[in-house]
Write an enzyme that holds these catalytic residues in place. Structure first.
Site, PDB file in Angstrom:
ATOM      1  N   LYS A 142       0.837  -1.202   0.000  1.00 53.34           N
ATOM      2  CA  LYS A 142       0.000   0.000   0.000  1.00 53.34           C
ATOM      3  C   LYS A 142       0.874   1.254   0.000  1.00 53.34           C
ATOM      4  O   LYS A 142       1.741   1.417   0.854  1.00 53.34           O
ATOM      5  CB  LYS A 142      -0.915   0.018   1.223  1.00 53.34           C
ATOM      6  CG  LYS A 142      -1.761   1.289   1.320  1.00 53.34           C
ATOM      7  CD  LYS A 142      -2.400   1.412   2.689  1.00 53.34           C
ATOM      8  CE  LYS A 142      -3.144   2.737   2.857  1.00 53.34           C
ATOM      9  NZ  LYS A 142      -2.259   3.914   2.812  1.00 53.34           N
ATOM     10  N   LEU A 172      -4.955   0.358   6.969  1.00 52.00           N
ATOM     11  CA  LEU A 172      -3.811   1.225   7.230  1.00 52.00           C
ATOM     12  C   LEU A 172      -4.258   2.656   6.951  1.00 52.00           C
ATOM     13  O   LEU A 172      -4.997   2.906   5.998  1.00 52.00           O
ATOM     14  CB  LEU A 172      -2.628   0.864   6.330  1.00 52.00           C
ATOM     15  CG  LEU A 172      -1.956  -0.492   6.564  1.00 52.00           C
ATOM     16  CD1 LEU A 172      -0.901  -0.755   5.496  1.00 52.00           C
ATOM     17  CD2 LEU A 172      -1.334  -0.556   7.956  1.00 52.00           C
ATOM     18  N   ASP A 173      -3.801   3.591   7.769  1.00 48.72           N
ATOM     19  CA  ASP A 173      -4.196   4.988   7.607  1.00 48.72           C
ATOM     20  C   ASP A 173      -3.735   5.546   6.259  1.00 48.72           C
ATOM     21  O   ASP A 173      -2.844   5.006   5.601  1.00 48.72           O
ATOM     22  CB  ASP A 173      -3.613   5.846   8.729  1.00 48.72           C
ATOM     23  CG  ASP A 173      -4.329   5.645  10.048  1.00 48.72           C
ATOM     24  OD1 ASP A 173      -5.391   4.997  10.056  1.00 48.72           O
ATOM     25  OD2 ASP A 173      -3.810   6.140  11.076  1.00 48.72           O
ATOM     26  N   LEU A 174      -4.311   6.681   5.900  1.00 42.20           N
ATOM     27  CA  LEU A 174      -3.995   7.357   4.641  1.00 42.20           C
ATOM     28  C   LEU A 174      -2.501   7.590   4.478  1.00 42.20           C
ATOM     29  O   LEU A 174      -1.939   7.408   3.389  1.00 42.20           O
ATOM     30  CB  LEU A 174      -4.752   8.688   4.577  1.00 42.20           C
ATOM     31  CG  LEU A 174      -4.496   9.590   3.374  1.00 42.20           C
ATOM     32  CD1 LEU A 174      -5.065   8.962   2.114  1.00 42.20           C
ATOM     33  CD2 LEU A 174      -5.099  10.977   3.601  1.00 42.20           C
ATOM     34  N   VAL A 188       0.005   5.975   5.902  1.00 42.48           N
ATOM     35  CA  VAL A 188       0.812   4.798   6.246  1.00 42.48           C
ATOM     36  C   VAL A 188       0.949   3.912   5.015  1.00 42.48           C
ATOM     37  O   VAL A 188      -0.002   3.702   4.266  1.00 42.48           O
ATOM     38  CB  VAL A 188       0.158   4.008   7.398  1.00 42.48           C
ATOM     39  CG1 VAL A 188       0.988   2.765   7.734  1.00 42.48           C
ATOM     40  CG2 VAL A 188       0.022   4.892   8.637  1.00 42.48           C
TER      41      VAL A 188
END
Length: 277
Positions: free
Chosen positions: A106, A140-142, A144
């Site tokens: 990601k 997962l956060d934006l 990360v």
């Protein structure tokens, strides 16, 4: 159709909003099922549930331009929902989707969801060439990057994210300031957070420069924004975060934004890890 989080999912969008008919035999012991139109990954927001009553062998008719989720995990028959006797659309039988398993590296700046009302780039936009409808395992956060699994195997996904199985996650975090040995010990023994003390973790210092410290953190629980909150609690805000391992799977040579199919041995490993035959 597919099974997600112990729910039978009828994708009426893919069938053009046509009628889907679901038949269960008496063996399931199905009583008073609940039809829910709220997808598993809709962070915030909800849609109404519709209760449907009937005898165990009565067909259920689903229609409308949305997914329908047949589920009630609190009931003892919920496990049986993964195995309907028959699913038909416009009277013609349809088959269950073939399970697929994907590893994505990601990139930062992508949302871990299947759809974003604000039109931002999602992790599904990275999966060029993938026709199967898959969902991220956890999030997962934006800001990360790192290892993210996606699948349409709902039972496996549910177990991989369930705290009971303590799946290992490894992160590399760059934090502000110089982390002391005492602060490192606090991370390892657990720090107080708004939703309770964090579970014991393994923490190691990988390096320091003038203003920051690089940490490797190994966790076995998956609370929202946990690494960031843990580091903030010891006085060192995260400025960069990458997940390097999830459930024994690493990104390897994949660059941010690239993906690959999981190998059969990797899928078998994941299933063993969460006690699926």
């Amino acid at each position: 159709y597919r099974v997600w989080n112990k729910s039978l999912v009828i994708d009426t969008v893919a069938t053009g909003g046509n009628v889907a008919e679901v038949r269960y035999g008496y063996a399931t012991g199905l009583e008073n099922p609940r039809l829910v139109t709220n997808p598993y990954y809709t962070y915030g927001g909800s849609r109404p549930a519709v209760a449907v009553s009937g005898s165990p062998d009565a067909p259920l008719f689903l229609t409308g331009n949305t997914d329908w989720y047949l589920s009630n995990a609190s009931e003892p028959w919920a496990e049986n929902l993964a195995r309907p006797d028959e699913v038909r659309v416009n009277g013609k039988p349809i088959r269950r989707e073939r399970p697929v398993y994907i590893l994505l590296h990601k990139p930062k700046g992508t949302i871990t969801t299947v759809d974003d009302p604000q039109g931002r780039r999602t992790v599904l936009d990275c999966l060029q060439g993938v026709r199967a409808r898959v969902y991220p395992v956890g999030r997962l956060d934006l800001d990360v990057s790192g290892v993210l699994l996606l699948t349409n195997d709902g039972e496996l996904a549910q177990r991989l994210t369930h705290p009971r199985y303590g799946v290992t996650k490894v992160y590399i975090a760059t934090v502000r300031g110089h982390v002391s040995d005492e602060a490192l010990r606090r991370l390892e023994t657990g720090v107080p957070l708004a939703d309770g003390v964090s579970a014991p973790a393994r923490a190691a210092i990988l390096g320091r420069d003038k203003d920051t410290t690089r940490l490797r953190l190994t966790l076995h629980e998956g609370r929202k924004r946990e690494v960031k909150r843990m580091c903030a609690e010891i006085g060192h805000d995260v400025v960069k975060l990458r997940r390097t391992l999830f459930a024994g799977i690493e990104a390897g040579s994949l660059r941010p934004g690239q993906w690959r199919w999981l190998r059969p041995a990797e899928v078998a490993h994941l299933r063993r890890l969460v006690k699926l035959s």
